[in-house]
Design a protein around this motif. Structure first.
Motif, PDB file in Angstrom:
ATOM      1  N   THR A   1      12.823   0.026  -2.687  1.00  0.00           N
ATOM      2  CA  THR A   1      13.832   0.751  -1.921  1.00  0.00           C
ATOM      3  C   THR A   1      14.796   1.345  -2.931  1.00  0.00           C
ATOM      4  O   THR A   1      15.331   0.619  -3.774  1.00  0.00           O
ATOM      5  CB  THR A   1      14.576  -0.192  -0.951  1.00  0.00           C
TER       6      THR A   1
ATOM      7  N   ALA B   1       9.197  -6.821  -5.500  1.00  0.00           N
ATOM      8  CA  ALA B   1      10.153  -6.032  -4.718  1.00  0.00           C
ATOM      9  C   ALA B   1      11.219  -5.486  -5.656  1.00  0.00           C
ATOM     10  O   ALA B   1      11.936  -6.251  -6.297  1.00  0.00           O
ATOM     11  CB  ALA B   1      10.789  -6.888  -3.642  1.00  0.00           C
TER      12      ALA B   1
ATOM     13  N   THR C   1       6.863  -3.107  -3.560  1.00  0.00           N
ATOM     14  CA  THR C   1       7.677  -2.351  -2.616  1.00  0.00           C
ATOM     15  C   THR C   1       8.958  -1.949  -3.331  1.00  0.00           C
ATOM     16  O   THR C   1       9.458  -2.713  -4.165  1.00  0.00           O
ATOM     17  CB  THR C   1       7.963  -3.183  -1.339  1.00  0.00           C
TER      18      THR C   1
ATOM     19  N   THR D   1       1.581   0.096  -2.157  1.00  0.00           N
ATOM     20  CA  THR D   1       3.042   0.137  -2.241  1.00  0.00           C
ATOM     21  C   THR D   1       3.643   0.527  -0.895  1.00  0.00           C
ATOM     22  O   THR D   1       3.010   1.217  -0.088  1.00  0.00           O
ATOM     23  CB  THR D   1       3.537   1.174  -3.282  1.00  0.00           C
ATOM     24  N   VAL D   2       4.877   0.116  -0.709  1.00  0.00           N
ATOM     25  CA  VAL D   2       5.724   0.622   0.375  1.00  0.00           C
ATOM     26  C   VAL D   2       6.957   1.188  -0.304  1.00  0.00           C
ATOM     27  O   VAL D   2       7.531   0.543  -1.186  1.00  0.00           O
ATOM     28  CB  VAL D   2       6.114  -0.511   1.359  1.00  0.00           C
TER      29      VAL D   2
ATOM     30  N   PHE E   1      12.532  -7.710   2.901  1.00  0.00           N
ATOM     31  CA  PHE E   1      11.237  -7.890   2.252  1.00  0.00           C
ATOM     32  C   PHE E   1      10.798  -9.349   2.304  1.00  0.00           C
ATOM     33  O   PHE E   1       9.665  -9.679   2.648  1.00  0.00           O
ATOM     34  CB  PHE E   1      11.326  -7.430   0.783  1.00  0.00           C
TER      35      PHE E   1
ATOM     36  N   GLU F   1      10.766   2.910   0.388  1.00  0.00           N
ATOM     37  CA  GLU F   1      11.878   3.290   1.276  1.00  0.00           C
ATOM     38  C   GLU F   1      12.863   4.058   0.417  1.00  0.00           C
ATOM     39  O   GLU F   1      13.580   3.462  -0.387  1.00  0.00           O
ATOM     40  CB  GLU F   1      12.574   2.034   1.833  1.00  0.00           C
TER      41      GLU F   1
ATOM     42  N   GLU G   1       8.839  -1.207   7.061  1.00  0.00           N
ATOM     43  CA  GLU G   1       9.317  -2.574   6.985  1.00  0.00           C
ATOM     44  C   GLU G   1       9.717  -3.001   8.399  1.00  0.00           C
ATOM     45  O   GLU G   1       9.759  -2.185   9.314  1.00  0.00           O
ATOM     46  CB  GLU G   1      10.521  -2.658   6.043  1.00  0.00           C
TER      47      GLU G   1
END
Ligand code: NAP
Length: 464
Positions: free
Chosen positions: A205, A126, A203, A225-226, A140, A228, A445
């Motif tokens: 952000t 993360a 991930t 992947t994520v 997360f 934000e 999320e």
């Protein structure tokens, strides 16, 4: 400056840290891989006990954690306390709901029995930003840990003490060694970690640039992947709005977290008939704000988190003004500093600012303003408002203010965003998915979607 806590209210260096060496990173990756082998077999009940214990620690020590955040990134102390409380709520939410979110899902087929089973993937990296130093990480960590994954945190380089505190909370709560580790590393060390076979997903952000960089490293290694990312959320106020409520909420929405929120209302799109009324009330409230020390209970607006964020914002405002924008409030940092005590003049303070008459092509139309600057646009019709709202490359959240059911339905249907809030500010809520479209990122999320982001949805077919 590398990895360091620097007080944004004074500019003084509080604590510097050396980044982990390659050998130290290697040790932590190995520990994560080993931890996963046993952690994956723990029960939901056991994980929930640990996560509830983390919630208890957060609540019991919320003042201390809020102070750490304020010291490192300048948020108002009371906002820090609220953030820690929200993290505790989130931990309890996933402790309660993960078993149902990840329960086997039966599907009727020709098989004797067929179903989907959700299983953890392994170590997830993360990469997190500084603006909500606790919330972003728990958002997360809580679902990842409940799903049976293990976490590796690369937090923003200006919030190392928050990062270390979070690891300590989770360990103290009972999570086994290696299940959640903070890596004090710089951004340039991220790609190698993503490529490491012991890391199965990532991930992030943060900014578009960081997201693109992480996604390309993950793409090369074929890992999910994520992302934000940023936003330039519209706040549309129509002729059918409760204008007084909209004004009050607009002030809160723009200034929350000293204006550094991805889902903050940034572009205020006003229908002509209410524009004067809205603008007058908005200006009056901005003029009354008290800028200063974030630890004071009566401060409305604290400093920006870093000198870099400050200078980027100042540059964006100056470019708008140079192109013809009108300043209704603020816009002059030198004047603000002059009005402040000498002890605060080296802080990253920027005045609450409202710009109007923004000429097409200026940064207000395309860039994210990450600070206390409101951009006002006046339009003639709802069609125009929606077109302007959708005209940026972002698509995170959108807020629309109207009591008219037809207008409400149009906004829900036509605003291009990961979330549309009617007569409310956009906010994150553990029960609802959170994320964006377009250049605001992808994936979700929170809620059931969040916990299923990093699991193997295993198809099972049983035949006699
Ligand atoms: P940033 O520079 O992108 O930093 C975010 C994180 O990414 C930090 O940990 C940073 O590490 C790391 N990073 C930076 N460049 C990287 C790279 N090339 N490869 C890998 N990691 C990298 O973000 P920021 O500008 O400080 O934060 C504000 C942005 O985050 C805004 O755009 C905001 O809208 C967005 N944001 C989005 C959400 C959301 O949920 N959509 C929530 C909050 C914030 P270092 O600190 O070491 O550089």
């Amino acid at each position: 400056m590398g990895i360091a806590s620097i007080n944004p209210a004074t500019g003084s260096v509080v604590h510097e840290f050396s980044p982990l060496t390659t050998a130290e990173v290697e040790g932590k990756l190995e520990r994560a891989a080993i931890a996963f082998q046993s952690y994956r077999n723990t029960s939901f009940e056991q994980r929930a006990v640990w996560l509830r214990a983390a919630a208890d620690i957060l609540e019991a020590r919320k003042d201390e954690f809020a102070q750490t955040m304020t010291l490192e990134m300048g948020k108002l102390l009371r906002a820090g306390v609220a953030e820690v409380e929200k993290c505790a709520l989130l931990c309890r939410y996933y402790a309660d709901h993960a078993p149902e979110f990840l329960a086997d899902v039966s599907v009727s087929t020709e098989a004797q029995r067929s179903f989907v089973r959700y299983q953890p993937l392994g170590a997830v990296l993360a990469v997190m930003p500084w603006n909500f130093p606790f919330w972003q990480v728990f958002r997360f960590a809580a679902p990842a840990l409940m799903a049976g994954n293990v976490g590796l945190l690369k937090h923003a380089s200006n919030v190392p003490q928050s990062a270390l505190a979070i690891e300590a909370i989770l360990r103290e709560a009972g999570f086994p060694e290696g299940t959640f580790q903070t890596l004090l590393i710089g951004a340039q060390q991220v790609a190698d970690i993503v490529a490491d076979p012991r890391v199965v997903a990532a991930t992030l952000t943060g900014s578009e640039a960081a997201g693109a960089s992480l996604a390309s490293a993950a793409g090369k290694a074929l890992k999910p992947t994520v992302l934000e990312l940023g936003g330039s959320d519209p706040f549309v106020v129509t002729a059918y709005a409760d204008v007084d409520t909209a004004i009050a909420q607009a002030v809160t929405g723009r200034l929350l977290n000293n204006g550094q929120t991805c889902i903050a209302a940034k572009r205020f799109i006003l229908l002509e008939s209410i524009a004067d009324q809205f603008t007058a009330g908005f200006v009056e409230r901005f003029n009354a704000l008290k800028v200063g020390d974030p630890t004071n209970a009566d401060t409305d607006l604290g400093p920006l988190s870093t000198p870099a964020i400050l200078s980027e914002l100042e540059d964006q405002v100056n470019r708008c003004i140079a192109q013809g924008a009108k300043v209704l409030v603020g816009g002059d940092r030198a004047a603000l500093l002059k009005s402040m005590p000498t002890s605060q003049q080296s802080g990253n303070y920027y005045p609450a600012t409202i710009l109007s008459e923004l000429p097409p092509g200026c940064p207000a139309y395309s860039e994210e303003f990450f600070g206390p600057v409101a951009l006002l646009f006046t339009v003639k019709t709802l069609d125009e408002a929606i077109a302007l709202a959708n005209s940026t490359a972002f698509g995170l959240g959108a807020s629309a203010w109207t009591q008219d059911p037809q207008e409400q339905e149009r906004c829900i249907q036509e605003l291009d965003a990961g979330a549309v809030f009617i007569n409310s500010l956009v906010k994150s809520d553990p029960r609802l998915p959170f994320g964006g479209i377009k250049r605001s990122g992808y994936g979700r999320e929170l809620s059931v979607e969040g916990i299923r982001a990093f699991v193997n949805a295993k198809t099972v077919w049983l035949q006699a």
